[in-house]
Design a protein around this motif. Sequence first.
Motif, PDB file in Angstrom:
ATOM      1  N   ALA A  24       0.487  -1.134   0.143  1.00 45.26           N
ATOM      2  CA  ALA A  24      -0.098  -0.517  -0.087  1.00 45.26           C
ATOM      3  C   ALA A  24       1.027   1.270  -0.213  1.00 45.26           C
ATOM      4  CB  ALA A  24      -1.040  -0.022   1.368  1.00 45.26           C
ATOM      5  N   LEU A  25       2.161   1.637   0.761  1.00 39.48           N
ATOM      6  CA  LEU A  25       2.776   2.135   0.695  1.00 39.48           C
ATOM      7  C   LEU A  25       3.839   3.001  -0.429  1.00 39.48           C
ATOM      8  CD1 LEU A  25       4.286   4.897   2.691  1.00 39.48           C
ATOM      9  CD2 LEU A  25       6.079   2.490   3.084  1.00 39.48           C
ATOM     10  N   VAL A  26       4.339   1.021  -1.096  1.00 41.36           N
ATOM     11  CA  VAL A  26       4.852   1.739  -2.891  1.00 41.36           C
ATOM     12  C   VAL A  26       3.818   2.170  -3.173  1.00 41.36           C
ATOM     13  CG1 VAL A  26       6.012   0.587  -4.306  1.00 41.36           C
ATOM     14  CG2 VAL A  26       6.677  -0.189  -1.983  1.00 41.36           C
ATOM     15  N   PHE A  27       2.719   1.461  -3.377  1.00 41.53           N
ATOM     16  CA  PHE A  27       0.828   1.913  -4.693  1.00 41.53           C
ATOM     17  C   PHE A  27       0.824   3.640  -4.175  1.00 41.53           C
ATOM     18  CE2 PHE A  27      -2.922   2.565  -5.722  1.00 41.53           C
ATOM     19  CZ  PHE A  27      -2.818   2.568  -7.124  1.00 41.53           C
ATOM     20  N   GLY A  28       0.595   3.736  -3.253  1.00 43.59           N
ATOM     21  CA  GLY A  28       0.426   5.550  -2.913  1.00 43.59           C
ATOM     22  C   GLY A  28       1.615   5.926  -3.120  1.00 43.59           C
ATOM     23  N   ALA A  63      -1.752   6.385   1.519  1.00 48.47           N
ATOM     24  CA  ALA A  63      -1.978   5.381   1.012  1.00 48.47           C
ATOM     25  C   ALA A  63      -2.560   4.566   2.424  1.00 48.47           C
ATOM     26  CB  ALA A  63      -1.397   5.248   0.083  1.00 48.47           C
ATOM     27  N   ILE A  64      -1.526   4.905   3.298  1.00 50.76           N
ATOM     28  CA  ILE A  64      -1.833   4.605   4.967  1.00 50.76           C
ATOM     29  C   ILE A  64      -2.591   4.693   5.491  1.00 50.76           C
ATOM     30  CG2 ILE A  64       0.135   4.375   6.363  1.00 50.76           C
ATOM     31  CD1 ILE A  64       0.887   2.033   4.197  1.00 50.76           C
ATOM     32  N   GLU A  65      -3.040   5.577   5.702  1.00 48.75           N
ATOM     33  CA  GLU A  65      -4.379   6.141   6.539  1.00 48.75           C
ATOM     34  C   GLU A  65      -5.028   5.686   5.823  1.00 48.75           C
ATOM     35  OE1 GLU A  65      -4.251   7.858   9.427  1.00 48.75           O
ATOM     36  OE2 GLU A  65      -1.981   7.656   8.957  1.00 48.75           O
ATOM     37  N   LEU A  66      -5.571   5.544   4.622  1.00 52.10           N
ATOM     38  CA  LEU A  66      -6.747   4.356   4.177  1.00 52.10           C
ATOM     39  C   LEU A  66      -6.556   3.278   4.704  1.00 52.10           C
ATOM     40  CD1 LEU A  66      -7.297   5.967   1.099  1.00 52.10           C
ATOM     41  CD2 LEU A  66      -8.318   6.389   2.621  1.00 52.10           C
ATOM     42  N   TYR A  67      -5.389   2.707   4.498  1.00 52.80           N
ATOM     43  CA  TYR A  67      -5.455   1.315   4.884  1.00 52.80           C
ATOM     44  C   TYR A  67      -5.474   0.632   6.442  1.00 52.80           C
ATOM     45  CZ  TYR A  67      -1.699  -2.826   5.156  1.00 52.80           C
ATOM     46  OH  TYR A  67      -2.056  -4.474   6.400  1.00 52.80           O
ATOM     47  N   LYS A  68      -5.009   1.463   7.413  1.00 48.60           N
ATOM     48  CA  LYS A  68      -4.756   1.743   8.597  1.00 48.60           C
ATOM     49  C   LYS A  68      -6.332   1.448   9.030  1.00 48.60           C
ATOM     50  CE  LYS A  68      -2.617   3.947  11.223  1.00 48.60           C
ATOM     51  NZ  LYS A  68      -1.262   5.233  11.597  1.00 48.60           N
TER      52      LYS A  68
END
Length: 218
Positions: A24-28, A63-68
């Motif tokens: 998710a981090l790499v994609f975002g 991306a990470i905030e959405l993932y979390k």
Amino acid sequence: MWWLSRVRGLQFPRQSFELSYIAALVFGAGIGAYIFGTLNLWASGMAGIARSVEGALAGGIIAIELYKWRHGISLRTGARFALPFAVGVAVGRLGCYFAGLEDFTYGTPTALPWGHDFGDGVSRHPVQLYESLAMAAFAAFYVGSVLNRNAAVITNGFYLVLLYYGLQRFIWEFLKPYGGLLGPFSLFHLLSLFVMVYAAVMLATAPRVSLKHERAAA
């Protein structure tokens, strides 16, 4: 950051090591780098595709905030990225400096003695070096704080580096030839404000940590 963990026995949230988290981090970051880099290029009256470090940062944060949120993760997972980010920007900006005019990260014309001619006969602010030195200074501060077991800096290091990065980047943007979106402010000015506001909110809502130098989980 691995060697600091070995030296001081720091523990980072396991969620930040999961493959889905990294993906998710790499994609975002990748999407953000190209979207914001290209938009800034177009806003400056130039055609083509570009990438941006700050765009990657903004995309990664979103991306990470959405993932979390999607996975119900309430822990703060960025601590292990504080030093790598600071060092990465410090080193990466040296590459931008040596890339010259093609990289489109050079500064505006200046008469100051340390101005640099990137090949077009114009003495310009070497803003890449300004940013590299600024981030190297933060990296040194961070390493010193960790080695002294400053729990507050260890726990909130990622948000501290974001706040610092956003502030120094906002200042340097006034020395770059980018097109304005809102008066004198470029797209990267606005992104810098986003990063600073995000970091400030996360710091303001962080669990209280003793300011004493003590061993603490990161």
